[in-house]
Design a protein around this motif. Sequence first.
Motif, mmCIF file in Angstrom:
data_model
loop_
_atom_site.group_PDB
_atom_site.id
_atom_site.type_symbol
_atom_site.label_atom_id
_atom_site.label_comp_id
_atom_site.label_asym_id
_atom_site.label_seq_id
_atom_site.Cartn_x
_atom_site.Cartn_y
_atom_site.Cartn_z
ATOM 1 N N TRP A 1 0.831 -1.213 0.000
ATOM 2 C CA TRP A 1 0.000 0.000 0.000
ATOM 3 C C TRP A 1 0.858 1.252 0.000
ATOM 4 O O TRP A 1 0.572 2.199 -0.728
ATOM 5 C CB TRP A 1 -0.927 0.010 1.207
ATOM 6 N N GLN A 2 1.932 1.266 0.794
ATOM 7 C CA GLN A 2 2.821 2.429 0.816
ATOM 8 C C GLN A 2 3.462 2.655 -0.548
ATOM 9 O O GLN A 2 3.594 3.795 -0.991
ATOM 10 C CB GLN A 2 3.904 2.257 1.884
ATOM 11 N N SER A 3 3.855 1.579 -1.214
ATOM 12 C CA SER A 3 4.502 1.722 -2.522
ATOM 13 C C SER A 3 3.554 2.336 -3.552
ATOM 14 O O SER A 3 4.002 2.950 -4.511
ATOM 15 C CB SER A 3 5.027 0.377 -3.021
ATOM 16 N N LEU A 4 2.275 2.169 -3.346
ATOM 17 C CA LEU A 4 1.264 2.726 -4.252
ATOM 18 C C LEU A 4 0.669 4.024 -3.722
ATOM 19 O O LEU A 4 -0.304 4.541 -4.264
ATOM 20 C CB LEU A 4 0.159 1.690 -4.489
ATOM 21 N N GLU A 5 1.247 4.508 -2.613
ATOM 22 C CA GLU A 5 0.826 5.747 -1.967
ATOM 23 C C GLU A 5 -0.615 5.713 -1.475
ATOM 24 O O GLU A 5 -1.300 6.735 -1.435
ATOM 25 C CB GLU A 5 1.098 6.947 -2.873
ATOM 26 N N LEU A 6 -1.076 4.531 -1.083
ATOM 27 C CA LEU A 6 -2.377 4.440 -0.422
ATOM 28 C C LEU A 6 -2.177 4.859 1.034
ATOM 29 O O LEU A 6 -1.169 4.499 1.645
ATOM 30 C CB LEU A 6 -2.926 3.010 -0.487
ATOM 31 N N PRO A 7 -3.108 5.592 1.594
ATOM 32 C CA PRO A 7 -2.917 6.059 2.970
ATOM 33 C C PRO A 7 -2.998 4.901 3.970
ATOM 34 O O PRO A 7 -3.976 4.157 4.001
ATOM 35 C CB PRO A 7 -4.062 7.050 3.173
ATOM 36 N N THR A 8 -1.941 4.746 4.740
ATOM 37 C CA THR A 8 -1.882 3.739 5.797
ATOM 38 C C THR A 8 -0.900 4.252 6.842
ATOM 39 O O THR A 8 0.095 4.893 6.494
ATOM 40 C CB THR A 8 -1.470 2.360 5.240
ATOM 41 N N PRO A 9 -1.166 4.020 8.113
ATOM 42 C CA PRO A 9 -0.267 4.539 9.152
ATOM 43 C C PRO A 9 1.150 3.966 9.019
ATOM 44 O O PRO A 9 1.337 2.818 8.616
ATOM 45 C CB PRO A 9 -0.914 4.063 10.452
ATOM 46 N N ASP A 10 2.145 4.788 9.377
ATOM 47 C CA ASP A 10 3.525 4.318 9.404
ATOM 48 C C ASP A 10 3.661 3.189 10.413
ATOM 49 O O ASP A 10 2.887 3.105 11.376
ATOM 50 C CB ASP A 10 4.474 5.450 9.782
ATOM 51 N N PHE A 11 4.673 2.341 10.202
ATOM 52 C CA PHE A 11 4.881 1.209 11.095
ATOM 53 C C PHE A 11 6.340 0.802 11.061
ATOM 54 O O PHE A 11 7.097 1.229 10.190
ATOM 55 C CB PHE A 11 4.006 0.019 10.689
ATOM 56 N N GLU A 12 6.709 -0.044 11.988
ATOM 57 C CA GLU A 12 8.004 -0.704 11.927
ATOM 58 C C GLU A 12 7.927 -2.017 12.684
ATOM 59 O O GLU A 12 7.105 -2.180 13.585
ATOM 60 C CB GLU A 12 9.145 0.173 12.424
ATOM 61 N N ILE A 13 8.762 -2.949 12.259
ATOM 62 C CA ILE A 13 8.874 -4.238 12.933
ATOM 63 C C ILE A 13 9.737 -4.019 14.175
ATOM 64 O O ILE A 13 10.767 -3.348 14.109
ATOM 65 C CB ILE A 13 9.523 -5.295 12.008
ATOM 66 N N ILE A 14 9.289 -4.574 15.293
ATOM 67 C CA ILE A 14 10.033 -4.418 16.542
ATOM 68 C C ILE A 14 10.297 -5.786 17.169
ATOM 69 O O ILE A 14 9.583 -6.748 16.912
ATOM 70 C CB ILE A 14 9.293 -3.509 17.548
ATOM 71 N N ASP A 15 11.352 -5.830 17.979
ATOM 72 C CA ASP A 15 11.660 -7.045 18.733
ATOM 73 C C ASP A 15 12.405 -6.639 19.996
ATOM 74 O O ASP A 15 12.516 -5.439 20.304
ATOM 75 C CB ASP A 15 12.445 -8.050 17.891
ATOM 76 N N ASP A 16 12.925 -7.615 20.724
ATOM 77 C CA ASP A 16 13.598 -7.347 21.994
ATOM 78 C C ASP A 16 14.811 -6.437 21.859
ATOM 79 O O ASP A 16 15.229 -5.812 22.827
ATOM 80 C CB ASP A 16 14.027 -8.661 22.662
ATOM 81 N N SER A 17 15.393 -6.356 20.669
ATOM 82 C CA SER A 17 16.574 -5.519 20.491
ATOM 83 C C SER A 17 16.223 -4.087 20.048
ATOM 84 O O SER A 17 17.112 -3.254 19.906
ATOM 85 C CB SER A 17 17.531 -6.150 19.476
ATOM 86 N N SER A 18 14.934 -3.803 19.846
ATOM 87 C CA SER A 18 14.520 -2.471 19.387
ATOM 88 C C SER A 18 14.656 -1.439 20.493
ATOM 89 O O SER A 18 14.424 -1.731 21.673
ATOM 90 C CB SER A 18 13.059 -2.502 18.924
ATOM 91 N N ASP A 19 15.003 -0.227 20.103
ATOM 92 C CA ASP A 19 15.021 0.916 21.022
ATOM 93 C C ASP A 19 13.586 1.431 21.090
ATOM 94 O O ASP A 19 13.152 2.191 20.212
ATOM 95 C CB ASP A 19 15.983 1.987 20.505
#
Length: 185
Positions: free
Chosen positions: A47-65
């Motif tokens: 969806w982001q690649s096609l510029e459809l509106p969707t909230p930002d995100f990121e993958i997180i795990d135990d090593s994430s700040d």
Amino acid sequence: VFNLLHGAGGEDGQIQGLLESLGVHYSGSGVLGSALCMDKAKTKLLWQSLELPTPDFEIIDDSSDLTAVIDRLGPVFVKPVSEGSSVGMSKAYDASALECALAKAAESGVAVMAEALVEGDEFTVAILRGRALPPIKITPIAEFYDFEAKYVSGTTQFECPAPLGEEETTVLQTLALEAFEVTGA
């Protein structure tokens, strides 16, 4: 087959692939659309690649700040990447809450994502045979439309058609149909 299965094996393309290999017709999306849409992160990247509106995100795990995640995204919804029915989901407004939310979502055994929280009314738009149906407003009694609100409490309110103007309805239907179609669903 009228497919009412949920989760792994039921809505992720596996049963669809089996049914196709057997030459059995079934309801719902095909293998590609099912597999892609079960992975929230991959779907959002499309969806982001096609510029459809969707909230930002990121993958997180135990090593994430986690403090940095909150700084970048603000308050977040935390969810397992490939679970359905709001399993393992929770909100987090700060790094401490994000740590608890990550632990809860990680219980699913799949990757976890933090998605920028969007406050406001919740709507859903079903797609049937290439046509967007009228939007439905979802109002849970709980904090959000979680598993309990979907399947257990019986207190969630649904308004169909949603109390929207004609222009808002058209915008929602158009966006839902475009987001649906680009996934191959």
